[in-house]
Design an enzyme around this catalytic site. Structure first.
Site, mmCIF file in Angstrom:
data_model
loop_
_atom_site.group_PDB
_atom_site.id
_atom_site.type_symbol
_atom_site.label_atom_id
_atom_site.label_comp_id
_atom_site.label_asym_id
_atom_site.label_seq_id
_atom_site.Cartn_x
_atom_site.Cartn_y
_atom_site.Cartn_z
ATOM 1 N N ASP A 44 92.859 84.395 5.704
ATOM 2 C CA ASP A 44 93.595 84.295 4.126
ATOM 3 C C ASP A 44 94.529 82.616 4.576
ATOM 4 O O ASP A 44 95.543 82.077 4.055
ATOM 5 C CB ASP A 44 94.810 84.691 3.650
ATOM 6 C CG ASP A 44 96.193 85.954 4.542
ATOM 7 O OD1 ASP A 44 95.530 85.030 5.301
ATOM 8 O OD2 ASP A 44 96.042 86.776 3.758
ATOM 9 N N SER A 45 94.829 82.271 5.951
ATOM 10 C CA SER A 45 95.735 81.116 6.612
ATOM 11 C C SER A 45 94.985 80.319 6.122
ATOM 12 O O SER A 45 95.282 79.209 5.742
ATOM 13 C CB SER A 45 95.376 81.053 8.443
ATOM 14 O OG SER A 45 93.913 81.510 8.384
ATOM 15 N N ASP A 83 89.619 88.135 5.561
ATOM 16 C CA ASP A 83 90.788 88.741 5.506
ATOM 17 C C ASP A 83 90.951 89.371 3.377
ATOM 18 O O ASP A 83 90.426 88.708 2.851
ATOM 19 C CB ASP A 83 91.636 87.347 5.658
ATOM 20 C CG ASP A 83 92.989 88.110 6.783
ATOM 21 O OD1 ASP A 83 93.002 89.019 7.154
ATOM 22 O OD2 ASP A 83 93.450 86.934 7.227
ATOM 23 N N LYS A 113 89.606 93.140 7.030
ATOM 24 C CA LYS A 113 90.891 92.638 7.851
ATOM 25 C C LYS A 113 92.435 92.985 6.607
ATOM 26 O O LYS A 113 92.289 92.730 5.749
ATOM 27 C CB LYS A 113 91.764 91.890 8.050
ATOM 28 C CG LYS A 113 92.571 92.144 9.205
ATOM 29 C CD LYS A 113 93.554 90.951 10.264
ATOM 30 C CE LYS A 113 93.488 89.401 9.667
ATOM 31 N NZ LYS A 113 95.018 89.612 8.948
ATOM 32 N N GLU A 115 96.558 94.392 5.924
ATOM 33 C CA GLU A 115 98.100 93.790 6.623
ATOM 34 C C GLU A 115 98.548 95.445 6.715
ATOM 35 O O GLU A 115 98.484 95.497 5.425
ATOM 36 C CB GLU A 115 98.590 93.204 6.452
ATOM 37 C CG GLU A 115 97.777 91.511 6.889
ATOM 38 C CD GLU A 115 98.586 89.839 6.731
ATOM 39 O OE1 GLU A 115 98.048 88.783 6.486
ATOM 40 O OE2 GLU A 115 100.161 90.689 6.074
ATOM 41 N N GLU A 182 100.202 90.721 16.067
ATOM 42 C CA GLU A 182 100.885 88.761 15.686
ATOM 43 C C GLU A 182 103.086 89.020 15.947
ATOM 44 O O GLU A 182 102.963 89.941 15.430
ATOM 45 C CB GLU A 182 100.754 88.631 14.488
ATOM 46 C CG GLU A 182 101.251 87.174 13.826
ATOM 47 C CD GLU A 182 100.656 87.213 12.883
ATOM 48 O OE1 GLU A 182 100.832 85.490 12.649
ATOM 49 O OE2 GLU A 182 99.978 87.051 12.195
#
Length: 261
Positions: A44-45, A83, A113, A115, A182
């Site tokens: 999602d970057s 993501d 993925k 978070e 991270e």
């Protein structure tokens, strides 16, 4: 045949360090795979490096599905991990499972993925039990950047380090096949990597993780005015593009392009 979760876990078992890179479109994914990268993250970057947002928070499911589909089309062997964007898995287990399933059914991804650690462990369990492979992500989680007050190293105090270890263990127990760390201190990342049976992938977490991931725009020097301290630039694509476009524009203005037929 595509790389599988078992292949990724075998990397750790055999002590083989592995690279992971982001890709957001068909041609980039093809080039990354041709270079031998076994795992591609549709991060999602993209909200920041492709769409120009200040954070990943504006990225939606539809945007992620669009880009993931393109990346899958550009690959044949690499595992494609998508993501799950902000608030696409936080409201309920049903919501998380439905959205995770869309990435596999509609976009063709092989994994997703999420978070978070302890707080999303039950969600991870539900999603993995339904047959969707999950990669975890702890430490600095960009979707919570407003809560953290910026992009800061996590796990610096003893209490934070213990909580991060609990997060990592909870994700493994919930069925995650891999965990991204991270912006975590090197020694803590080393401890987590040694503790877990599943692989860790570092980004700004030092050299002791089983794998490493970078945003491809940082690696290529393409369109990014700021390069994180943990990134290393391997090319200056921005300068190549500027030079080529400048030469083209000059030749058009001077009447030297196109040639006469």
């Amino acid at each position: 045949m595509r790389v599988t979760t078992r292949d990724v876990q075998r990397f750790k078992a055999q002590g083989e360090r592995f690279p992971m890179l982001t890709a957001y479109d068909f041609p980039t994914a093809r080039l990354v795979e041709e270079a031998g990268v076994p795992v591609i993250l549709v991060g999602d970057s993209l909200g920041m490096v492709v769409l120009g947002h200040a954070s990943t928070i504006p990225v939606t499911m539809e945007v992620m599905l669009h880009h993931t589909t393109a990346v899958v089309r550009g690959t044949e062997r690499a595992m494609v991990v998508a993501d799950m964007p902000f608030l696409s898995y936080n409201l309920s287990g049903e919501q998380a499972l439905g959205n995770a399933g869309r990435f596999l059914q509609e976009a063709g991804a092989q994994a997703v993925k999420l978070e978070g650690g302890v707080r999303v462990a039950e969600t991870v369990r539900r999603v993995t039990e339904a047959g969707v492979p999950v990669m975890g992500h702890i430490g600095l989680t960009p979707q919570a950047v407003n809560q953290f007050g910026g992009y800061r190293v996590q796990g610096k105090t003893e209490a934070e380090a213990l909580a991060l270890m609990d997060d990592a263990v909870a994700l493994q127990q919930a069925g995650a096949f891999c965990v991204v760390l991270e912006l975590v201190p090197d020694n803590l990342a080393k401890s987590v990597t040694e503790r877990l049976a599943v692989p860790t992938v570092g980004i700004g977490a030092g050299p002791h993780c089983d794998g490493q991931v970078q945003v491809i725009h940082d690696l290529l020097g393409f369109g990014a005015s700021y390069i994180p301290k943990h990134a290393r630039r391997y090319a200056d694509v921005a300068e190549v593009v500027r030079g080529a476009v400048s030469r083209y524009a000059g030749e058009v203005r001077e009447g030297r392009f196109p040639d006469e037929v």
